[in-house]
Motif scaffolding. Structure first.
Motif, PDB file in Angstrom:
ATOM      1  N   UNK A 203     -10.725  16.701   8.473  1.00 20.55           N
ATOM      2  CA  UNK A 203     -11.367  17.980   8.828  1.00 20.55           C
ATOM      3  C   UNK A 203     -11.690  18.012  10.320  1.00 20.55           C
ATOM      4  N   UNK A 204     -12.246  16.914  10.808  1.00 20.35           N
ATOM      5  CA  UNK A 204     -12.615  16.831  12.224  1.00 20.35           C
ATOM      6  C   UNK A 204     -11.377  16.890  13.111  1.00 20.35           C
ATOM      7  N   UNK A 205     -10.303  16.254  12.654  1.00 17.58           N
ATOM      8  CA  UNK A 205      -9.061  16.284  13.418  1.00 17.58           C
ATOM      9  C   UNK A 205      -8.513  17.707  13.516  1.00 17.58           C
ATOM     10  N   UNK A 206      -8.511  18.433  12.386  1.00 15.88           N
ATOM     11  CA  UNK A 206      -8.026  19.808  12.386  1.00 15.88           C
ATOM     12  C   UNK A 206      -8.883  20.691  13.285  1.00 15.88           C
ATOM     13  N   UNK A 207     -10.200  20.506  13.224  1.00 15.84           N
ATOM     14  CA  UNK A 207     -11.101  21.292  14.069  1.00 15.84           C
ATOM     15  C   UNK A 207     -10.864  20.995  15.542  1.00 15.84           C
ATOM     16  N   UNK A 208     -10.580  19.732  15.859  1.00 20.58           N
ATOM     17  CA  UNK A 208     -10.297  19.352  17.240  1.00 20.58           C
ATOM     18  C   UNK A 208      -9.001  19.986  17.727  1.00 20.58           C
ATOM     19  N   UNK A 209      -7.987  20.017  16.864  1.00 21.16           N
ATOM     20  CA  UNK A 209      -6.736  20.683  17.222  1.00 21.16           C
ATOM     21  C   UNK A 209      -6.993  22.159  17.529  1.00 21.16           C
ATOM     22  N   UNK A 210      -7.811  22.792  16.687  1.00 23.80           N
ATOM     23  CA  UNK A 210      -8.126  24.210  16.893  1.00 23.80           C
ATOM     24  C   UNK A 210      -8.855  24.416  18.214  1.00 23.80           C
ATOM     25  N   UNK A 211      -9.792  23.524  18.527  1.00 23.12           N
ATOM     26  CA  UNK A 211     -10.514  23.620  19.789  1.00 23.12           C
ATOM     27  C   UNK A 211      -9.596  23.442  20.984  1.00 23.12           C
ATOM     28  N   UNK A 212      -8.672  22.486  20.885  1.00 25.54           N
ATOM     29  CA  UNK A 212      -7.725  22.260  21.980  1.00 25.54           C
ATOM     30  C   UNK A 212      -6.785  23.446  22.164  1.00 25.54           C
ATOM     31  N   UNK A 213      -6.552  24.200  21.103  1.00 28.53           N
ATOM     32  CA  UNK A 213      -5.711  25.397  21.198  1.00 28.53           C
ATOM     33  C   UNK A 213      -6.448  26.571  21.832  1.00 28.53           C
ATOM     34  N   UNK A 214      -7.765  26.432  22.010  1.00 32.44           N
ATOM     35  CA  UNK A 214      -8.538  27.469  22.673  1.00 32.44           C
ATOM     36  C   UNK A 214      -9.291  28.401  21.766  1.00 32.44           C
ATOM     37  N   UNK A 215      -9.333  28.095  20.466  1.00 32.27           N
ATOM     38  CA  UNK A 215     -10.072  28.954  19.550  1.00 32.27           C
ATOM     39  C   UNK A 215     -11.575  28.789  19.755  1.00 32.27           C
ATOM     40  N   UNK A 216     -12.301  29.858  19.518  1.00 27.48           N
ATOM     41  CA  UNK A 216     -13.748  29.863  19.710  1.00 27.48           C
ATOM     42  C   UNK A 216     -14.440  28.966  18.689  1.00 27.48           C
ATOM     43  N   UNK A 217     -15.495  28.266  19.120  1.00 27.15           N
ATOM     44  CA  UNK A 217     -16.223  27.355  18.233  1.00 27.15           C
ATOM     45  C   UNK A 217     -16.782  28.076  17.008  1.00 27.15           C
ATOM     46  N   UNK A 218     -17.202  29.331  17.177  1.00 29.69           N
ATOM     47  CA  UNK A 218     -17.756  30.082  16.049  1.00 29.69           C
ATOM     48  C   UNK A 218     -16.694  30.336  14.990  1.00 29.69           C
ATOM     49  N   UNK A 219     -15.470  30.569  15.412  1.00 29.57           N
ATOM     50  CA  UNK A 219     -14.380  30.783  14.461  1.00 29.57           C
ATOM     51  C   UNK A 219     -14.058  29.483  13.718  1.00 29.57           C
ATOM     52  N   UNK A 220     -14.029  28.394  14.465  1.00 28.08           N
ATOM     53  CA  UNK A 220     -13.748  27.090  13.860  1.00 28.08           C
ATOM     54  C   UNK A 220     -14.843  26.730  12.866  1.00 28.08           C
ATOM     55  N   UNK A 221     -16.097  27.040  13.218  1.00 26.08           N
ATOM     56  CA  UNK A 221     -17.223  26.760  12.326  1.00 26.08           C
ATOM     57  C   UNK A 221     -17.077  27.510  11.008  1.00 26.08           C
ATOM     58  N   UNK A 222     -16.554  28.733  11.066  1.00 23.87           N
ATOM     59  CA  UNK A 222     -16.334  29.494   9.838  1.00 23.87           C
ATOM     60  C   UNK A 222     -15.312  28.802   8.944  1.00 23.87           C
ATOM     61  N   UNK A 223     -14.273  28.268   9.534  1.00 22.74           N
ATOM     62  CA  UNK A 223     -13.249  27.558   8.753  1.00 22.74           C
ATOM     63  C   UNK A 223     -13.824  26.307   8.105  1.00 22.74           C
ATOM     64  N   UNK A 224     -14.777  25.670   8.782  1.00 22.93           N
ATOM     65  CA  UNK A 224     -15.412  24.459   8.262  1.00 22.93           C
ATOM     66  C   UNK A 224     -16.563  24.762   7.319  1.00 22.93           C
ATOM     67  N   UNK A 225     -16.880  26.056   7.152  1.00 24.03           N
ATOM     68  CA  UNK A 225     -18.037  26.489   6.369  1.00 24.03           C
ATOM     69  C   UNK A 225     -19.330  25.950   6.963  1.00 24.03           C
ATOM     70  N   UNK A 226     -19.386  25.930   8.292  1.00 26.03           N
ATOM     71  CA  UNK A 226     -20.599  25.578   9.010  1.00 26.03           C
ATOM     72  C   UNK A 226     -21.279  26.859   9.482  1.00 26.03           C
ATOM     73  N   UNK A 227     -22.587  26.822   9.573  1.00 28.00           N
ATOM     74  CA  UNK A 227     -23.339  27.972  10.077  1.00 28.00           C
ATOM     75  C   UNK A 227     -23.363  27.893  11.595  1.00 28.00           C
ATOM     76  N   UNK A 228     -22.621  28.758  12.252  1.00 31.04           N
ATOM     77  CA  UNK A 228     -22.577  28.737  13.711  1.00 31.04           C
ATOM     78  C   UNK A 228     -23.864  29.306  14.290  1.00 31.04           C
ATOM     79  N   UNK A 229     -24.472  28.580  15.221  1.00 30.82           N
ATOM     80  CA  UNK A 229     -25.721  29.027  15.840  1.00 30.82           C
ATOM     81  C   UNK A 229     -25.472  29.696  17.181  1.00 30.82           C
ATOM     82  N   UNK A 230     -24.247  29.550  17.726  1.00 27.12           N
ATOM     83  CA  UNK A 230     -23.956  30.127  19.026  1.00 27.12           C
ATOM     84  C   UNK A 230     -22.636  30.877  18.996  1.00 27.12           C
TER      85      UNK A 230
END
Length: 283
Positions: A203-230
């Protein structure tokens, strides 16, 4: 901590303390006569847990992905497909292992998705997870017959999903098994020559790939089912997420997961159908 009632583990001790504190605080609430007062009041703060940072490199992803396709691995094919599925979808092991036919929608359409019922979700809320074309391919291979109801069906117990620890056991192996009569088998990490990791690290690896691609942290948090605070630099009040904002943000989640799938295809040597395009954030 000492392992008197199980495996010595700081994490287990923290979970036990949290559970005991919640139990006694509930029992001591006004209107209940279970205890006069909670013994867990004014406990000293626990040391913070060390964050886990294991992320697979591109070379490790390539070795892992192609290694899972080897015929000589001593683990069931559906267990190996489930490991791929966690990397592709960012879902937790418990959420994906119970995947049922009734929870899959529009697999042959333009907007395939997987609805995870709240009973399997950590935060006890339904997850609607968009499925990339790579995730759909994995599902269709795992569903070997029309009568199969669970996507990742157990090889030992027909009609039941794979055991919740199967993926972790497959990665780790059973060389340290102490029970008599149980076989000792090296794990997938050892067999492929990879530094050990857990399903959660996928999961962390996939999220890191998404971050390196330039996706917003809030969008990635939604995919991880995390509550984004920012949201970028703007702090979002907690009440917004809990009460007012019930949007599943399916478009953003689909963009992230399709981007990750395309990047995985590039890494493993299978060209993506379309180039990865990161949508611009709304003003």
């Amino acid at each position: 901590m000492a392992g008197k009632f199980g495996k010595p583990s700081v994490s287990n001790a923290r979970h036990m303390r949290k559970a005991a504190s919640g139990l006694f605080n509930w029992a001591a609430e006004a209107g209940r006569d279970y205890v006069m007062a909670s013994p867990c009041v004014n406990l000293p703060k626990l040391d913070p847990e060390h964050p886990r940072t294991r992320v697979l490199s591109e070379e490790e992803i390539r070795i892992f992905w192609h290694g899972l396709d080897r015929d000589d691995l001593p683990y069931d094919r559906r267990t190996r497909l489930a490991l791929k599925f966690e990397l592709v979808t960012m879902l937790r092991s418990r959420e994906l292992l119970g995947a049922h036919r009734d929870e899959l929608f529009d697999l042959d359409g333009e907007h395939p998705r997987f609805d995870v019922p709240l009973k399997r979700v950590k935060k006890r809320r339904v997850i609607q997870q968009p499925l990339s074309d790579l995730a759909v391919e994995i599902i269709k291979e795992a569903l070997a017959s029309e009568g199969q109801q669970f996507v990742f069906e157990s090889p030992m117990y027909k009609g039941q999903p794979i055991h919740r620890k199967a993926m972790a056991d497959a990665l780790r192996g059973t060389m340290n098994e102490k029970c008599k009569g149980k076989s000792k088998t090296p794990g997938i990490c050892d067999l492929l020559g990879l530094k050990r990791f857990t399903p959660h690290d996928l999961r962390r690896t996939a999220a890191t790939l998404a971050g390196d691609l330039g996706f917003d942290d809030a969008w990635i948090a939604k995919c991880l089912d995390h509550a984004a605070s920012k949201k970028t630099e703007q702090i979002v009040p907690t009440v917004t997420g809990k009460v007012y904002n019930h949007s599943k943000r399916m478009k953003e989640k689909r963009a992230v997961l399709e981007g990750v799938a395309a990047e995985l295809r590039r890494i493993i040597g299978a060209l993506p159908r379309t180039p990865v395009v990161v949508p611009k954030l709304a003003a």
